[in-house]
Design an enzyme around this catalytic site. Sequence first.
Site, PDB file in Angstrom:
ATOM      1  CE  LYS A  11      -3.809  -2.310   2.405  1.00 26.50           C
ATOM      2  NZ  LYS A  11      -4.785  -2.193   3.525  1.00 26.50           N
ATOM      3  CE1 TYR A  51      -9.319  -2.979   0.230  1.00 31.06           C
ATOM      4  CE2 TYR A  51      -8.590  -1.034  -0.967  1.00 31.06           C
ATOM      5  CZ  TYR A  51      -8.321  -2.096  -0.118  1.00 31.06           C
ATOM      6  OH  TYR A  51      -7.053  -2.277   0.382  1.00 31.06           O
ATOM      7  CG  PHE A  59     -13.092   1.191   6.985  1.00 37.83           C
ATOM      8  CD1 PHE A  59     -12.613   0.552   5.848  1.00 37.83           C
ATOM      9  CD2 PHE A  59     -13.890   0.461   7.869  1.00 37.83           C
ATOM     10  CE1 PHE A  59     -12.907  -0.776   5.581  1.00 37.83           C
ATOM     11  CE2 PHE A  59     -14.196  -0.878   7.611  1.00 37.83           C
ATOM     12  CZ  PHE A  59     -13.704  -1.489   6.459  1.00 37.83           C
ATOM     13  CB  THR A  93      -7.341  -5.930   9.767  1.00 40.41           C
ATOM     14  OG1 THR A  93      -7.780  -7.064   9.011  1.00 40.41           O
ATOM     15  CG2 THR A  93      -7.686  -4.649   9.033  1.00 40.41           C
ATOM     16  NE  ARG A 104      -2.250  -5.944   7.072  1.00 36.94           N
ATOM     17  CZ  ARG A 104      -3.415  -6.461   6.691  1.00 36.94           C
ATOM     18  NH1 ARG A 104      -4.020  -7.364   7.447  1.00 36.94           N
ATOM     19  NH2 ARG A 104      -3.978  -6.074   5.561  1.00 36.94           N
ATOM     20  CG  ASN A 118      -3.450  -2.668   6.944  1.00 34.01           C
ATOM     21  OD1 ASN A 118      -3.260  -2.334   5.774  1.00 34.01           O
ATOM     22  ND2 ASN A 118      -4.559  -3.254   7.353  1.00 34.01           N
ATOM     23  CG  HIS A 121      -5.143  -6.276  -0.491  1.00 33.34           C
ATOM     24  ND1 HIS A 121      -6.377  -6.347   0.106  1.00 33.34           N
ATOM     25  CD2 HIS A 121      -5.179  -7.142  -1.543  1.00 33.34           C
ATOM     26  CE1 HIS A 121      -7.136  -7.220  -0.558  1.00 33.34           C
ATOM     27  NE2 HIS A 121      -6.435  -7.714  -1.571  1.00 33.34           N
ATOM     28  CD  GLU A 132      -8.604  -9.086  -3.841  1.00 30.54           C
ATOM     29  OE1 GLU A 132      -7.439  -9.505  -3.652  1.00 30.54           O
ATOM     30  OE2 GLU A 132      -9.410  -8.861  -2.906  1.00 30.54           O
TER      31      GLU A 132
HETATM   32  P1  DAT Z   1      -7.771  -6.858   5.427  1.00 29.07           P
HETATM   33  O1  DAT Z   1      -6.928  -5.859   4.674  1.00 29.07           O
HETATM   34  O2  DAT Z   1      -7.048  -7.395   6.620  1.00 29.07           O
HETATM   35  O3  DAT Z   1      -8.344  -7.927   4.535  1.00 29.07           O
HETATM   36  P2  DAT Z   1     -10.403  -5.639   5.369  1.00 29.07           P
HETATM   37  O4  DAT Z   1     -10.556  -6.240   4.008  1.00 29.07           O
HETATM   38  O5  DAT Z   1     -11.468  -5.930   6.377  1.00 29.07           O
HETATM   39  O6  DAT Z   1      -9.001  -6.049   6.023  1.00 29.07           O
HETATM   40  O7  DAT Z   1     -10.319  -4.057   5.239  1.00 29.07           O
HETATM   41  C1  DAT Z   1      -9.627  -3.448   4.187  1.00 29.07           C
HETATM   42  C2  DAT Z   1      -8.744  -2.360   4.766  1.00 29.07           C
HETATM   43  O8  DAT Z   1      -9.566  -1.322   5.329  1.00 29.07           O
HETATM   44  C3  DAT Z   1      -7.845  -2.823   5.905  1.00 29.07           C
HETATM   45  O9  DAT Z   1      -6.634  -3.367   5.440  1.00 29.07           O
HETATM   46  C4  DAT Z   1      -7.640  -1.562   6.684  1.00 29.07           C
HETATM   47  C5  DAT Z   1      -8.970  -0.844   6.536  1.00 29.07           C
HETATM   48  N1  DAT Z   1      -9.880  -1.125   7.656  1.00 29.07           N
HETATM   49  C6  DAT Z   1     -10.591  -2.275   7.848  1.00 29.07           C
HETATM   50  N2  DAT Z   1     -11.348  -2.211   8.947  1.00 29.07           N
HETATM   51  C7  DAT Z   1     -11.130  -0.981   9.464  1.00 29.07           C
HETATM   52  C8  DAT Z   1     -11.626  -0.284  10.611  1.00 29.07           C
HETATM   53  N3  DAT Z   1     -12.520  -0.840  11.435  1.00 29.07           N
HETATM   54  N4  DAT Z   1     -11.146   0.954  10.853  1.00 29.07           N
HETATM   55  C9  DAT Z   1     -10.256   1.543  10.037  1.00 29.07           C
HETATM   56  N5  DAT Z   1      -9.767   0.957   8.928  1.00 29.07           N
HETATM   57  C10 DAT Z   1     -10.188  -0.290   8.650  1.00 29.07           C
HETATM   58 MG    MG Z   2      -9.628  -7.691   2.894  1.00 27.42          MG
END
Ligand code: DAT
Ligand code: MG
Length: 140
Positions: A11, A51, A59, A93, A104, A118, A121, A132
């Site tokens: 990222k 996404y 978020f 995450t 991370r 973080n 991805h 994707e």
């Molecule tokens: P991951 O990247 O672990 O698959 P995700 O798909 O649930 O997590 O979310 C995509 C991204 O969005 C994640 O890497 C960071 C951000 N994110 C997720 N949940 C969040 C939250 N509750 N608050 C802030 N950012 C968040």
């Molecule tokens: Mg995800």
Amino acid sequence: MTIERSLVLVKPDGFQRGLTGEVLRRIEAKGYTLVGLSILTPKREQLAAHYAEHEGKPFYEPLVEFMSSGPVAAVVIEGHDSIKGFRSLAGATNPTEALPGTIRGDLGRDWGLKVQQNIVHGSDSPESAAREIDIWFPGL
Ligand code: DAT
Ligand code: MG
């Protein structure tokens, strides 16, 4: 178990901090193969497709804003169980909760922003990976 491909993104925070090489090093040290690699600043439409599952969440807008803020390294990795395997390398995450030893957990932290920055991805299922990879590397 068949050979799997997974879509990994370094990222904008990871790229800007010069951590692309460190992420690729961990992927290769684990034994996965790099089969696609590209550096680009993602467009909003591409991120909206990537996404889509998060549209409407608090978020979501900060996430798209952050992800389009600068270059990312898009990577396709390959290996047996590589989808789960990379998620394990990446860690949780929330970088505060991600265990030491993970990308991370070792390299990320909470910056008090609306979206967690973080570093990486990684696809979360074979269906997500196929979807994707088609978005980031059409035809691969
Ligand atoms: P991951 O990247 O672990 O698959 P995700 O798909 O649930 O997590 O979310 C995509 C991204 O969005 C994640 O890497 C960071 C951000 N994110 C997720 N949940 C969040 C939250 N509750 N608050 C802030 N950012 C968040
Ligand atoms: Mg995800």
